[in-house]
Design a protein around this motif. Structure first.
Motif, mmCIF file in Angstrom:
data_model
loop_
_atom_site.group_PDB
_atom_site.id
_atom_site.type_symbol
_atom_site.label_atom_id
_atom_site.label_comp_id
_atom_site.label_asym_id
_atom_site.label_seq_id
_atom_site.Cartn_x
_atom_site.Cartn_y
_atom_site.Cartn_z
ATOM 1 N N SER A 72 -15.222 28.199 -3.737
ATOM 2 C CA SER A 72 -13.963 27.595 -3.278
ATOM 3 C C SER A 72 -12.864 28.654 -3.233
ATOM 4 N N LYS A 73 -12.885 29.569 -4.206
ATOM 5 C CA LYS A 73 -11.889 30.649 -4.226
ATOM 6 C C LYS A 73 -12.124 31.608 -3.068
ATOM 7 N N GLU A 74 -13.392 31.943 -2.820
ATOM 8 C CA GLU A 74 -13.737 32.882 -1.737
ATOM 9 C C GLU A 74 -13.319 32.339 -0.381
ATOM 10 N N LEU A 75 -13.509 31.025 -0.169
ATOM 11 C CA LEU A 75 -13.234 30.429 1.140
ATOM 12 C C LEU A 75 -11.823 29.862 1.250
ATOM 13 N N GLY A 76 -11.100 29.813 0.140
ATOM 14 C CA GLY A 76 -9.742 29.279 0.178
ATOM 15 C C GLY A 76 -9.694 27.782 0.377
ATOM 16 N N VAL A 77 -10.649 27.059 -0.217
ATOM 17 C CA VAL A 77 -10.683 25.593 -0.123
ATOM 18 C C VAL A 77 -10.708 25.026 -1.537
ATOM 19 N N ASN A 78 -10.528 23.709 -1.653
ATOM 20 C CA ASN A 78 -10.556 23.126 -2.999
ATOM 21 C C ASN A 78 -11.997 22.856 -3.452
ATOM 22 N N ASN A 79 -12.148 22.589 -4.753
ATOM 23 C CA ASN A 79 -13.478 22.389 -5.330
ATOM 24 C C ASN A 79 -14.217 21.212 -4.708
ATOM 25 N N VAL A 80 -13.482 20.160 -4.350
ATOM 26 C CA VAL A 80 -14.105 18.952 -3.783
ATOM 27 C C VAL A 80 -14.846 19.286 -2.491
ATOM 28 N N THR A 81 -14.309 20.197 -1.698
ATOM 29 C CA THR A 81 -14.955 20.591 -0.444
ATOM 30 C C THR A 81 -16.334 21.195 -0.711
ATOM 31 N N ILE A 82 -16.413 22.075 -1.714
ATOM 32 C CA ILE A 82 -17.693 22.721 -2.031
ATOM 33 C C ILE A 82 -18.670 21.715 -2.636
ATOM 34 N N VAL A 83 -18.164 20.823 -3.501
ATOM 35 C CA VAL A 83 -19.020 19.772 -4.080
ATOM 36 C C VAL A 83 -19.625 18.919 -2.962
#
Length: 476
Positions: A45-56
């Motif tokens: 999420s940090k690498e892509l600049g998105v929130n954790n929910v997006t990766i989950v």
């Protein structure tokens, strides 16, 4: 993490779907391999600049689609999706569509159609008429459930110098039935068998139907890897080994004499049997190859030998024979009788006359002359036009080339789908493995149903599509 830097988000698609699709693409192209751990939710999420929910959500989508699995307390891991069942159906449907097309416009590199028959039809008419005149109504009757007695005698005399016990010979309706009969006769549920990797898809189907445990051994330029073969033998009780000793399907390799001898020694040491599928040994194009099947070297009755006549008689007339070890003679005879009771008496008599009269030698010479020309032409094009794209082992005979892409950016199932649009048909490598996580970068092309004109046309289209797909995938 460097892979993920190439992901550029688009506004119209939810970000979690874009992340999931991006990872799927990396898995399909084997940039992420089976069992590789995916980045942690927080780090990605940090690498892509998105929130954790997006990766989950992206990881949950991957898991639901069979591209990932989770280990509690450890993380999320990549999984190669096995699409064998669905793709085999897709492949089968595509081949069925060929029959509805004008075959003059189709380039069939699968070798599955029968639009071309390289057999003197007048000879067949003459042979059948001669059989009917000679035998009358008896030509339609079968007096021996194991096969026409004169045919068995002629096979033994012409091909084996009368060295076989004729009671061990069973006439079958082609090699596929021979494999099925051998499988039913000697294999039980949960028996362990070894196959070559890759291997003939028809044999895989038979063995899976018998619900046996399959062990695969990689194939090299002169046969299977013996070190890996023996390690399996040491750890498992193996019932049999299925092999194609000449022009193995799909790789085209032929076994060295040294490997044949060693495998026969191992069969005696570890008490297993060999199913030898000899379907194309007549088509040897280079003198460096000698014809010495496993069965010729078999002094301990370890080999079930299966021979097909389909390629040297008529493809539509399924005829062949099986040589049973004496120990299994009765059980294999019963297996044959339970399968179809008997094989066409008229065609057996016609085949016997064809062999006994020596006409088969003339046709084998004609086939060799024709196929050598096609083999040489296809090999020339591969060496001149594809040397920077593919690699292959020169088969020195048979009817196929097995090609491996140097750049594995392309899944050959995708290549298959794109070529269909231009009426060119190949067989993706994934068809020849027990799991379609293998063979993504390979495919087989056959010159069995393609003359020089179609070879030139098909290879030109093949190169164009390969280059187009490579360019597209490089842009992703």
């Amino acid at each position: 993490m460097e892979f993920y830097k190439n992901l550029k988000f688009k506004d119209e698609v939810p970000k979690y779907i874009q992340v999931a699709n991006f990872i799927k693409n990396l898995i399909d192209k084997r940039k992420i391999k089976e069992g590789d751990k995916l980045p942690t939710i927080r780090s990605l999420s940090k690498e892509l600049g998105v929130n954790n929910v997006t990766i989950v959500s992206a990881y949950n989508k991957l898991k639901s689609e069979g591209y990932a699995y989770q280990k509690v307390g450890s993380g999320t891991y990549a999984k190669i999706k096995d699409v064998s069942s669905s793709f085999r159906k897709e492949y089968s449907r595509a081949l069925k569509k060929i029959s509805t097309k004008d075959l003059t416009e189709v380039v069939d590199f699968t070798g599955e159609t029968t639009g071309e028959v390289l057999f003197p039809i007048d000879d067949l008419k003459y042979i059948i008429n001669e059989v009917l005149e000679r035998d009358g109504a008896n030509a339609l009757l079968s007096e021996n459930r194991n096969g026409y007695t004169n045919l068995i005698n002629t096979i033994n005399k012409v091909f084996w110098n009368s060295k076989l016990n004729e009671e061990d010979i069973i006439i079958v309706s082609g090699a596929q039935q021979g494999i099925d009969i051998a499988s039913k006769g000697i294999l039980n549920i949960n028996d362990n068998i070894i196959v070559e990797k890759p291997t003939y898809v028809g044999a895989l189907s038979v063995f899976k139907w018998r619900k046996v445990n399959l062990f695969e051994v990689p194939i090299e330029e002169d046969g299977i890897n013996l070190d890996k073969f023996e390690k399996i033998l040491q750890k498992n009780k193996i019932r049999c080994f299925y092999t194609m000793s000449y022009f193995q399907n799909p790789t085209g390799i032929s076994y060295s004499l040294e490997k044949k001898k060693r495998i026969l020694q191992l069969a005696q040491i570890y008490d297993f049997y060999i199913i030898e599928d000899d379907y194309l040994s007549e088509l040897i194009y280079e003198q460096s190859l000698d014809y010495i099947p496993f069965k010729w070297l078999d002094t301990n009755n370890r080999v079930i030998y299966i021979k097909s006549f389909s390629k040297i008689f008529l493809p539509g007339i399924r005829l062949g024979y099986l040589v049973a070890p004496t120990l299994f003679r009765e059980v294999l005879q019963n297996s044959k009788h339970n399968t179809d009771i008997t094989t066409s008496s008229l065609m057996q008599r016609a085949l016997e006359l064809y062999i006994a009269s020596g006409r088969w030698k003339e046709n084998i010479k004609y086939l060799n002359d024709e196929y050598i020309e096609r083999y040489t032409y296809m090999k020339f094009i591969l060496d001149e036009e594809f040397k920077d794209i593919i690699t292959y082992i020169d088969p020195k005979g048979g009817l196929n080339f097995y090609l491996t892409l140097k750049d594995n950016m392309i899944d050959t199932k995708e290549l298959f789908i794109e070529l269909i649009k231009r009426d060119v048909y190949i067989t993706p490598g994934a068809m020849f493995f027990t799991s379609q996580m293998y063979g993504q970068d390979s495919f087989r092309i056959s010159f069995y149903q393609t003359d020089k004109y179609k070879i030139e046309k098909g290879m030109k289209i093949l190169k164009e599509v390969l280059l187009d797909l490579t360019e597209k995938n490089n842009k992703k």
